[in-house]
Design a protein around this motif. Structure first.
Motif, short mmCIF file in Angstrom:
data_model
loop_
_atom_site.label_atom_id
_atom_site.label_comp_id
_atom_site.label_asym_id
_atom_site.label_seq_id
_atom_site.Cartn_x
_atom_site.Cartn_y
_atom_site.Cartn_z
N LEU A 183 0.83 -1.21 0.00
CA LEU A 183 0.00 0.00 0.00
C LEU A 183 0.86 1.25 0.00
O LEU A 183 0.62 2.19 -0.77
CB LEU A 183 -0.93 0.01 1.22
CG LEU A 183 -2.22 -0.81 1.12
CD1 LEU A 183 -2.86 -0.95 2.50
CD2 LEU A 183 -3.19 -0.16 0.14
N VAL A 184 1.87 1.27 0.86
CA VAL A 184 2.77 2.43 0.94
C VAL A 184 3.44 2.66 -0.41
O VAL A 184 3.51 3.80 -0.91
CB VAL A 184 3.81 2.23 2.06
CG1 VAL A 184 4.96 3.23 1.92
CG2 VAL A 184 3.16 2.35 3.43
N HIS A 188 2.89 5.98 -2.60
CA HIS A 188 4.05 6.86 -2.82
C HIS A 188 4.33 7.07 -4.30
O HIS A 188 4.81 8.15 -4.70
CB HIS A 188 5.27 6.29 -2.10
CG HIS A 188 5.26 6.56 -0.62
ND1 HIS A 188 6.38 6.48 0.17
CD2 HIS A 188 4.25 6.92 0.21
CE1 HIS A 188 6.05 6.77 1.43
NE2 HIS A 188 4.77 7.03 1.47
N GLN A 189 4.05 6.06 -5.11
CA GLN A 189 4.24 6.23 -6.56
C GLN A 189 3.33 7.32 -7.12
O GLN A 189 3.64 7.93 -8.15
CB GLN A 189 3.98 4.90 -7.28
CG GLN A 189 5.11 3.89 -7.11
CD GLN A 189 4.76 2.52 -7.67
OE1 GLN A 189 3.69 2.34 -8.27
NE2 GLN A 189 5.63 1.55 -7.48
N THR A 194 2.13 8.73 3.56
CA THR A 194 1.43 7.72 4.36
C THR A 194 1.76 7.88 5.84
O THR A 194 2.92 8.05 6.22
CB THR A 194 1.82 6.30 3.91
OG1 THR A 194 3.25 6.21 3.82
CG2 THR A 194 1.21 5.98 2.56
N LEU A 195 0.72 7.83 6.65
CA LEU A 195 0.84 7.82 8.11
C LEU A 195 0.30 6.47 8.56
O LEU A 195 -0.90 6.20 8.44
CB LEU A 195 0.04 8.98 8.71
CG LEU A 195 -0.19 8.97 10.23
CD1 LEU A 195 1.10 8.86 11.02
CD2 LEU A 195 -0.97 10.22 10.65
N ARG A 210 12.50 0.51 7.43
CA ARG A 210 13.20 0.94 6.20
C ARG A 210 12.54 0.31 4.98
O ARG A 210 12.34 0.96 3.96
CB ARG A 210 14.67 0.52 6.26
CG ARG A 210 15.50 1.24 7.30
CD ARG A 210 16.98 0.87 7.15
NE ARG A 210 17.74 1.25 8.33
CZ ARG A 210 17.96 0.44 9.36
NH1 ARG A 210 17.49 -0.79 9.36
NH2 ARG A 210 18.67 0.86 10.40
N GLU A 211 12.19 -0.97 5.09
CA GLU A 211 11.56 -1.67 3.95
C GLU A 211 10.14 -1.19 3.72
O GLU A 211 9.72 -1.05 2.57
CB GLU A 211 11.57 -3.19 4.20
CG GLU A 211 12.94 -3.82 4.08
CD GLU A 211 12.88 -5.33 4.22
OE1 GLU A 211 11.75 -5.88 4.34
OE2 GLU A 211 13.95 -5.96 4.23
N ILE A 212 9.41 -0.93 4.79
CA ILE A 212 8.02 -0.47 4.64
C ILE A 212 7.99 0.86 3.91
O ILE A 212 7.18 1.08 3.01
CB ILE A 212 7.33 -0.37 6.02
CG1 ILE A 212 7.10 -1.78 6.57
CG2 ILE A 212 5.99 0.38 5.91
CD1 ILE A 212 6.62 -1.81 8.01
N GLY A 213 8.87 1.78 4.30
CA GLY A 213 9.02 3.03 3.56
C GLY A 213 7.95 4.07 3.80
O GLY A 213 7.78 4.99 2.99
#
Length: 397
Positions: A183-184, A188-189, A194-195, A210-213
């Motif tokens: 989803l993130v 983001h694209q 995102t919160l 870091r991976e979730i972003g």
């Protein structure tokens, strides 16, 4: 029933002795507020004594190294850089800190879901009432068949005006693990921040921020990490930290220090408080990770397997179908109430289970059918026999 209940307590897990939980209660609701082990509470009491013996020395010399050490170890545990983390009292505070810091206009939309935690939905409504921004709700079905339905429902409600998405990592009412990383990435694209409300995530599932972003991520340490109450964190991407301010503006706002970011200087000190819950986070991580030979991985897997077994037997007892796939469950599971119980008030059912059977479990009102949900939690001190006992109590109700 009282006598049967007392006999049943003999079958509690030996792990329960490591907690201060009332042995007369079948405690199946770790998810609501967590429960702190005796060993971690002892560390907190030692720190509190240290504080009170010499408050000036504690806050002048000892406080900051203790906070920094706790932050460093927490950062390693959740897969983040320590300079991107600050402590807050709870995840709701983290959500509010971000929402109250950002500037919205009547042109903006804030996207969330119909599973959003009530306190954070209230914060969204407050921001909307002050700024004219519009809260847009993505309707995610429950029962649900796959994580893809979450992604489809959220992305369907995105518009050119979507400014921010507030999403649960693990939903409180329905116990679902959302596919947050995907989803993130998709949001983001499209240039949408995102919160992520990760209230239940730390300690329940493996985290790598870091991976979730996510742009912003907040999580509790007092739930599945088992730290003392009042310990949580807020993660903010480095390039956004200058915009995010604590709810209380204090000395850090004009500090002359240059050895730390303004972000940490402001959040670390918001006035005199008891910071010992934060300082105990490393002890909670170490203690919970020491309980099984396989450490945290084994603990998480053990809790996951236990809640799946418990869900199966409760679904059979209530003659209902599991409402979501196993892959969307961590250490909490939600079961729709049977037709015989569905129309009763949720607090009536909760109180009868507690007063008649000594069972503490979450009963959740849901705004659609099924209107009443049963949410169980599985922590290491729980046993399958406790859920059998709950199933028998529900049959009797």
């Amino acid at each position: 029933m009282k006598d049967e209940n007392k006999n049943f307590k003999l079958h509690h897990s030996h792990f329960q002795e490591l907690w201060t939980l009332d042995p007369g209660i079948t405690f199946l609701n770790h998810g609501s507020f967590g429960a702190c082990p005796k060993a971690v509470l002892a560390v907190q009491q030692k720190l509190r004594s240290q504080l009170e013996q010499e408050p000036l020395r504690f806050f002048g010399r000892e406080w900051e190294p203790l906070i920094d050490n706790a932050r460093n170890q927490l950062a390693e545990f959740v897969g983040a850089d320590s300079q991107d983390l600050v402590f807050v009292n709870n995840a709701t505070t983290g959500v509010n800190s971000v929402l109250r810091s950002l500037t919205f206009s009547s042109e903006d939309e804030i996207l969330t879901t119909n599973h959003e935690y009530n306190a954070c939905r209230n914060a969204l409504d407050f921001i909307a009432s002050r700024t004219g921004a519009r809260v847009v709700i993505a309707k995610i079905p429950f029962p649900i068949e796959s994580p893809q339905q979450v992604i489809a429902a959220v992305m369907e409600r995105v518009s050119p005006n979507t400014r921010l998405a507030l999403l649960d990592h693990i939903t409180s009412q329905t116990g679902l693990i959302f596919p947050i990383q995907q989803l993130v990435q998709e949001l983001h694209q499209l240039g949408i921040d995102t919160l992520i409300d990760g209230a239940h995530a730390p300690g329940m599932i493996s985290l790598n921020l870091r991976e979730i972003g996510a742009t912003y991520y907040t999580g509790n340490c007092h739930k599945w990490l088992c730290a003392p109450k009042g310990a949580a964190f807020l993660y903010v991407q480095r390039d956004r930290q200058s915009q995010i301010r604590p709810l209380t503006i204090s000395h850090g706002a004009n500090s002359a220090r240059t050895d730390k970011s303004r972000f940490q200087l402001e959040f670390d000190w918001t006035g005199t408080d008891d910071p010992t819950a934060y300082m105990c986070v490393p002890d909670a991580i170490a203690f919970m990770g020491s309980l099984l030979p396989g450490g945290w991985n084994e603990l998480r897997q053990r809790n996951h397997q236990l809640v799946l077994e418990a869900r199966q037997l409760l679904c059979q007892a209530l003659e209902v179908l599991p409402p979501c796939p196993e892959e969307m469950i961590g250490s909490m599971a939600v079961i729709p109430m049977s037709a015989a119980l569905e129309n009763r008030h949720f607090m009536t059912v909760h109180d009868e289970l507690f007063d008649k059977f000594g069972i503490q479990v979450q009963i959740v009102p849901w705004h659609e059918s099924p209107k009443l949900l049963l949410r169980i939690s599985a922590q290491i001190y729980n046993t399958l026999e406790q859920y059998v006992y709950l199933a028998n109590a529900l049959r009797e109700l």
